[in-house]
Motif scaffolding. Sequence first.
Motif, mmCIF file in Angstrom:
data_model
loop_
_atom_site.group_PDB
_atom_site.id
_atom_site.type_symbol
_atom_site.label_atom_id
_atom_site.label_comp_id
_atom_site.label_asym_id
_atom_site.label_seq_id
_atom_site.Cartn_x
_atom_site.Cartn_y
_atom_site.Cartn_z
ATOM 1 N N THR A 99 4.221 4.606 -8.442
ATOM 2 C CA THR A 99 5.677 4.478 -8.555
ATOM 3 C C THR A 99 6.269 3.849 -7.301
ATOM 4 O O THR A 99 7.061 2.903 -7.380
ATOM 5 C CB THR A 99 6.314 5.862 -8.788
ATOM 6 N N VAL A 100 5.870 4.361 -6.141
ATOM 7 C CA VAL A 100 6.390 3.827 -4.881
ATOM 8 C C VAL A 100 5.951 2.379 -4.688
ATOM 9 O O VAL A 100 6.725 1.536 -4.236
ATOM 10 C CB VAL A 100 5.926 4.697 -3.699
ATOM 11 N N ARG A 101 4.716 2.083 -5.048
ATOM 12 C CA ARG A 101 4.212 0.717 -4.904
ATOM 13 C C ARG A 101 5.019 -0.248 -5.754
ATOM 14 O O ARG A 101 5.392 -1.345 -5.307
ATOM 15 C CB ARG A 101 2.738 0.653 -5.302
ATOM 16 N N THR A 115 0.859 -1.180 0.000
ATOM 17 C CA THR A 115 0.000 0.000 0.000
ATOM 18 C C THR A 115 0.898 1.233 0.000
ATOM 19 O O THR A 115 1.759 1.386 0.867
ATOM 20 C CB THR A 115 -0.902 0.025 1.242
ATOM 21 N N ALA A 116 0.723 2.080 -0.993
ATOM 22 C CA ALA A 116 1.572 3.262 -1.117
ATOM 23 C C ALA A 116 0.765 4.421 -1.671
ATOM 24 O O ALA A 116 -0.309 4.249 -2.256
ATOM 25 C CB ALA A 116 2.771 2.960 -2.028
#
Length: 256
Positions: free
Chosen positions: A54-56, A49-50
């Motif tokens: 992009t971070v995920r 979960t982000a």
Amino acid sequence: MTSSLLTPRRRSRLGTTGGVTATGSTAPTRILDWRDPLVASLLDGIEVTADSETVRRIETLRRAHHRITEAVRPVYSVQDERPVSEVLRRGRGSCSQRLAVLEAVARAAGVATRVRGLLVDGTFWYPRFPRLRRIVPDRVLLAWPEFRLDDTPSASWLAVSELFGSLGELSDGGEAGFTNSGSETLFEALSRTAIDWDGATLCPTAGGAGCDLSAYVVADLGRFDSRDELFARHGQTLCPVARVLAEPVMGRHRAA
């Protein structure tokens, strides 16, 4: 002195000959056969979960890297075109093969990948083969993965070198660079130190191994939509006869 007798003949490997605008893909290939259940299993239970896609995606790839480190024992296999599913069934693979597994997992997760073709001087591998330097290939072909962070046409690409942080962050971490000796392989080193093929960093550790490996790069062959395409155009590191002779031994020899 490294050996040129083991490498493919009649292959042009000078300059940037690959497609610098390679768009990559999420499609399966002969090597990146991600529809195999063994590849899908590496994503089982990875739920990130982000705040952004992009971070995920980055965190998913980091966790997959950790799983591959545990699931695939490092050996000196010379069959770079071995399908990822077979690597997983064997439970052992070279750095090139383990990077291919990471690419396959990325594509299975909907992350497009491409590779940068790098010709690396064979002397880079001398610390691993101190008594066998005469048979180390004079040039080693690396397929260095890159991941597209989102699905827009102008999306940025993340080199596997920066999966665990920017090169600057990794080189400032206070640790020595990659020595290419001992039990740590290039694949594992990605998670703790900068692997810099472009001369952009310096490790601060006095007397330690450097992060800047650009002096070993003989030629940048450019970007390719897949490692299949790179190997089809430039061949593997070893010629077919050398691979047949070396694989039964090197494919089981633990990297150390």
